[in-house]
Design a protein around this motif. Structure first.
Motif, PDB file in Angstrom:
ATOM      1  N   GLY A 195       0.789  -1.243   0.000  1.00 32.85           N
ATOM      2  CA  GLY A 195       0.000   0.000   0.000  1.00 32.85           C
ATOM      3  C   GLY A 195       0.811   1.278   0.000  1.00 32.85           C
ATOM      4  O   GLY A 195       0.264   2.343  -0.270  1.00 32.85           O
ATOM      5  N   THR A 251       2.093   4.654   0.381  1.00 31.76           N
ATOM      6  CA  THR A 251       1.519   5.853   1.007  1.00 31.76           C
ATOM      7  C   THR A 251       0.400   5.509   1.976  1.00 31.76           C
ATOM      8  O   THR A 251       0.316   6.047   3.078  1.00 31.76           O
ATOM      9  N   TRP A 252      -0.469   4.575   1.564  1.00 27.29           N
ATOM     10  CA  TRP A 252      -1.684   4.286   2.346  1.00 27.29           C
ATOM     11  C   TRP A 252      -1.411   3.285   3.452  1.00 27.29           C
ATOM     12  O   TRP A 252      -2.250   3.045   4.306  1.00 27.29           O
ATOM     13  N   TYR A 253      -0.242   2.679   3.420  1.00 24.09           N
ATOM     14  CA  TYR A 253       0.223   1.836   4.530  1.00 24.09           C
ATOM     15  C   TYR A 253       0.849   2.716   5.621  1.00 24.09           C
ATOM     16  O   TYR A 253       0.600   2.516   6.810  1.00 24.09           O
ATOM     17  N   ASN A 267       0.794   6.305   5.990  1.00 24.54           N
ATOM     18  CA  ASN A 267       0.157   7.554   6.451  1.00 24.54           C
ATOM     19  C   ASN A 267      -1.165   7.266   7.157  1.00 24.54           C
ATOM     20  O   ASN A 267      -2.238   7.437   6.594  1.00 24.54           O
ATOM     21  N   ARG A 268      -1.051   6.869   8.414  1.00 22.30           N
ATOM     22  CA  ARG A 268      -2.253   6.496   9.190  1.00 22.30           C
ATOM     23  C   ARG A 268      -2.684   7.615  10.117  1.00 22.30           C
ATOM     24  O   ARG A 268      -3.400   7.375  11.085  1.00 22.30           O
ATOM     25  N   ARG A 325      -6.694  11.268   3.935  1.00 22.11           N
ATOM     26  CA  ARG A 325      -7.633  10.843   2.887  1.00 22.11           C
ATOM     27  C   ARG A 325      -7.217  11.412   1.539  1.00 22.11           C
ATOM     28  O   ARG A 325      -6.322  12.253   1.444  1.00 22.11           O
ATOM     29  N   PHE A 326      -7.927  10.953   0.496  1.00 19.96           N
ATOM     30  CA  PHE A 326      -7.664  11.414  -0.870  1.00 19.96           C
ATOM     31  C   PHE A 326      -8.021  12.881  -1.059  1.00 19.96           C
ATOM     32  O   PHE A 326      -8.972  13.375  -0.443  1.00 19.96           O
ATOM     33  N   SER A 367     -12.135   9.355  -5.230  1.00 18.96           N
ATOM     34  CA  SER A 367     -11.780   7.944  -4.991  1.00 18.96           C
ATOM     35  C   SER A 367     -11.828   7.116  -6.279  1.00 18.96           C
ATOM     36  O   SER A 367     -10.900   6.387  -6.612  1.00 18.96           O
ATOM     37  N   GLN A 392      -7.891   6.999   4.557  1.00 14.51           N
ATOM     38  CA  GLN A 392      -6.767   6.051   4.446  1.00 14.51           C
ATOM     39  C   GLN A 392      -7.142   4.603   4.793  1.00 14.51           C
ATOM     40  O   GLN A 392      -6.733   3.682   4.070  1.00 14.51           O
ATOM     41  N   THR A 409      -8.712   2.974   1.776  1.00 14.56           N
ATOM     42  CA  THR A 409      -7.779   2.787   0.649  1.00 14.56           C
ATOM     43  C   THR A 409      -6.810   1.642   0.937  1.00 14.56           C
ATOM     44  O   THR A 409      -6.487   0.847   0.044  1.00 14.56           O
ATOM     45  N   LEU A 410      -6.388   1.549   2.197  1.00  6.41           N
ATOM     46  CA  LEU A 410      -5.493   0.439   2.543  1.00  6.41           C
ATOM     47  C   LEU A 410      -6.235  -0.900   2.396  1.00  6.41           C
ATOM     48  O   LEU A 410      -5.661  -1.880   1.904  1.00  6.41           O
TER      49      LEU A 410
END
Ligand code: FAD
Length: 546
Positions: A54, A56-58, A60-61, A66-67, A71, A95, A98-99
């Protein structure tokens, strides 16, 4: 030091290699590249520093991540089945969603069996005798491969501010891109956020309601515009699904692969009333329209830019009660849209809350972090939590952290010391068989659209090499010089290239990143693709092939 793992059946061109291709990074780029190279029957290994897919989406928690892309325009487009299977719940998904999506992709295409997690690549050296790359991991393991593909992300190397005492803080502190996997409790906590870029804005507006006290340390205010997010109901979902082919076609045609594209009119080709009405409409609409779908000249003409900057400044003054605070939130050193535009949801209203304070560190600079909090020029603030929303060593940062050596031992970092030099943003002369995804000088924009194009182009080149028994594929020095000149020329006249930002390679927290460079391709995505297509159609005769 671990021995090289010999996998003879992976050999290509008579050399015992561990695999045909190594991909560094398992974000959206690396995942899709793995799928495409497998289709060529190649034996591929992916090395990923994190513990999951993932990118970025792994990583950045942080709260509110968010986007800013819609989406449905962000997801992969290559698999009809995947499009049928996945429903986005919001116009701009958070996020966690997306993950989940990217994990579904990994499951569906059985990607994990070729991905080695917790495996940071620290060095890669080209070996001329075998026309291969020797890749070294942090743990000392080595792997030999014909092709090396970097999918290491334009925004994946976080940077902390260079403030004295940063390690002495006794409370909790987090960089937004290294956020813990467990929830962070903000109740009754005294929280500092340092940084007001896109990430800072999302974090601030999300936690302001649950913290005890929030103090925002701002160096550079950014122009922000409303996101206007919303849930996607069943009927809308049905319409989105039916419109996918047309929507992706549109993304192929727009300037930067977004659903939005510049209005062909200039800001002064309409009356004052029409201009104001147009800005009101854009301000009330979802997403990046006010940035990517505005008059064609707001990012090139100072006077045109001033009209939209004035409009948004008025909005900030209307939304923030204390006019002294409003003035601090209005950028003075750059025009609207000349830095990456953060999209917000009641961000400005946060500053009307009694428990929120804005500290302008250009007036009262941070002197040091202490065990108890943050000391500025005029006082000491006690904190329980400090959040560093201080961004990334962008675009070239992840390359700089790998000791990449091409033919003759030349270091990529040295070669790029005056600024990146590439052919199509994908290859570098002196670095045979190395291809970059989302590296410098490629078209970014709505990034997954660019990822899919770049991956397909790289896969086409590798297919060509394998079908023609070519074991050495390299950009020429002339090709690199010409593309680099082209990218620089395209940057001329853009107001964004006159501003310090990650997009011009500036990061005050990284040594040696104080001089502006042209790090991004700023032409249109269709023009970029046309040039790359041309190279492929002519049998890659602009490359040195052997
Ligand atoms: C908070 C945030 C929001 C964003 N929102 C949007 C958006 O709305 N729209 C948009 O288009 N783009 C957005 N982006 C940009 C985003 O980075 C891209 O959309 C996309 O995810 C990039 O995918 P990638 O695979 O190229 O890179 P990444 O997702 O960054 O993945 C790179 C991977 O490489 C790994 N890696 C790096 N170096 C090494 C190494 N030496 N060894 C092993 N592994 C390594 C990293 O751990 C990472 O997992 C956003 C970025 C951030 C940070």
């Amino acid at each position: 030091m671990a021995a090289s793992r010999e996998i003879p059946h992976g050999a290509n061109g008579g050399t015992a290699l561990d695999c045909d291709a190594i991909i560094i990074g398992a974000g959206m780029s690396g995942m899709y590249q793995l799928i495409r190279l497998r289709e060529l029957g190649m034996h591929v290994r992916v090395f990923e520093a994190g513990t999951g897919v993932g990118g970025t989406w792994y990583w950045n928690r942080y709260p509110g991540a968010r986007f800013d892309s819609e989406s449905y325009s962000y997801g992969y487009s290559f698999s009809k089945e995947l499009l049928e299977e996945w429903d986005w719940s919001e116009h701009f998904a958070g996020q966690p969603e997306t993950l989940r999506y990217l994990n579904l992709v990994a499951d569906k295409f059985d990607l994990r069996r070729d991905i080695q997690f917790r495996s940071r690549v620290t060095a890669a050296t080209y070996q001329e005798e075998t026309r291969s790359w020797n890749v070294t991991l942090e743990n000392g393991d080595h792997f030999r491969t014909r092709f090396l593909i970097t999918a290491i992300g334009p925004l994946s190397t976080p940077t902390l501010p260079r403030i004295e005492g940063i390690d002495t803080f006794a409370g909790k502190s987090f960089h937004t891109a290294r956020w813990p996997h467990e929830p962070v409790d903000f109740a009754d906590q005294r929280v500092a956020v340092i940084g007001t870029g896109a990430t800072g804005v999302q974090t601030i507006q999300t936690i302001a309601g649950s913290v005890g006290r929030l103090t925002v340390f701002q160096r550079t205010p950014n122009w922000c515009a409303p996101l206007h997010n919303g849930k996607i109901d069943r009927e809308t979902q049905r319409k989105i699904r039916a419109a996918y082919p047309e929507m992706f076609r549109r993304c192929q045609e727009t300037f930067a692969c977004f659903l939005h594209t510049p209005d062909p009119r200039g800001a002064f080709e309409v009356t004052d009333q029409e201009r104001e009405a147009f800005y009101e409409k854009l301000y009330a609409e979802r997403g990046f329209g006010i940035w990517q779908g505005n008059f064609r000249d707001i990012l090139t003409d100072r006077k045109a830019n001033a009209t939209i900057s004035d409009f948004v400044a008025r909005k900030i003054r209307q939304r923030v009660t204390d006019q002294k605070v409003a003035e601090k939130l209005i950028p003075r050193n750059h025009g609207f849209g000349t830095r990456r535009l953060p999209l917000e949801t009641f961000y400005y209203e946060v500053y009307n809350q009694n428990n929120v304070e804005l500290v302008d560190i250009t007036e009262t600079p941070i002197e040091r972090i202490t065990p108890d909090g943050i000391k500025t020029g005029d006082r000491e603030y006690p904190f329980d939590i400090i959040i560093y929303a201080t961004g990334f060593d962008a675009i070239t940062g992840s390359f700089d952290r790998i000791d990449l050596r091409g033919a003759g031992g030349v270091r990529l970092k040295d070669k790029w010391q005056p600024g990146p030099q590439t052919f199509l943003g994908v290859m570098v002369d002196g670095f045979p068989n190395m291809m970059m995804l989302m590296g410098p000088h490629t078209a970014l924009g709505n990034i997954p659209r660019s990822i899919e194009y770049n991956v397909d182009w790289v896969s086409g080149l590798i297919r060509h090499a394998r079908e023609n028994n070519l074991t050495r594929v390299e950009a020429t020095a002339a090709g690199v010089a010409s593309w680099t000149d082209h990218v620089k020329a395209l940057g001329g006249g853009l107001l964004s290239n006159e501003v310090d930002s990650w997009m011009t390679g500036i990061n005050s927290n990284v040594e040696g990143k104080q001089v502006r460079i042209i790090a991004r391709y700023s032409g249109s995505a269709p023009a970029y693709r046309a040039r790359c297509d041309e190279v492929a159609l002519r049998g890659y005769d602009e490359l040195a092939l052997a």
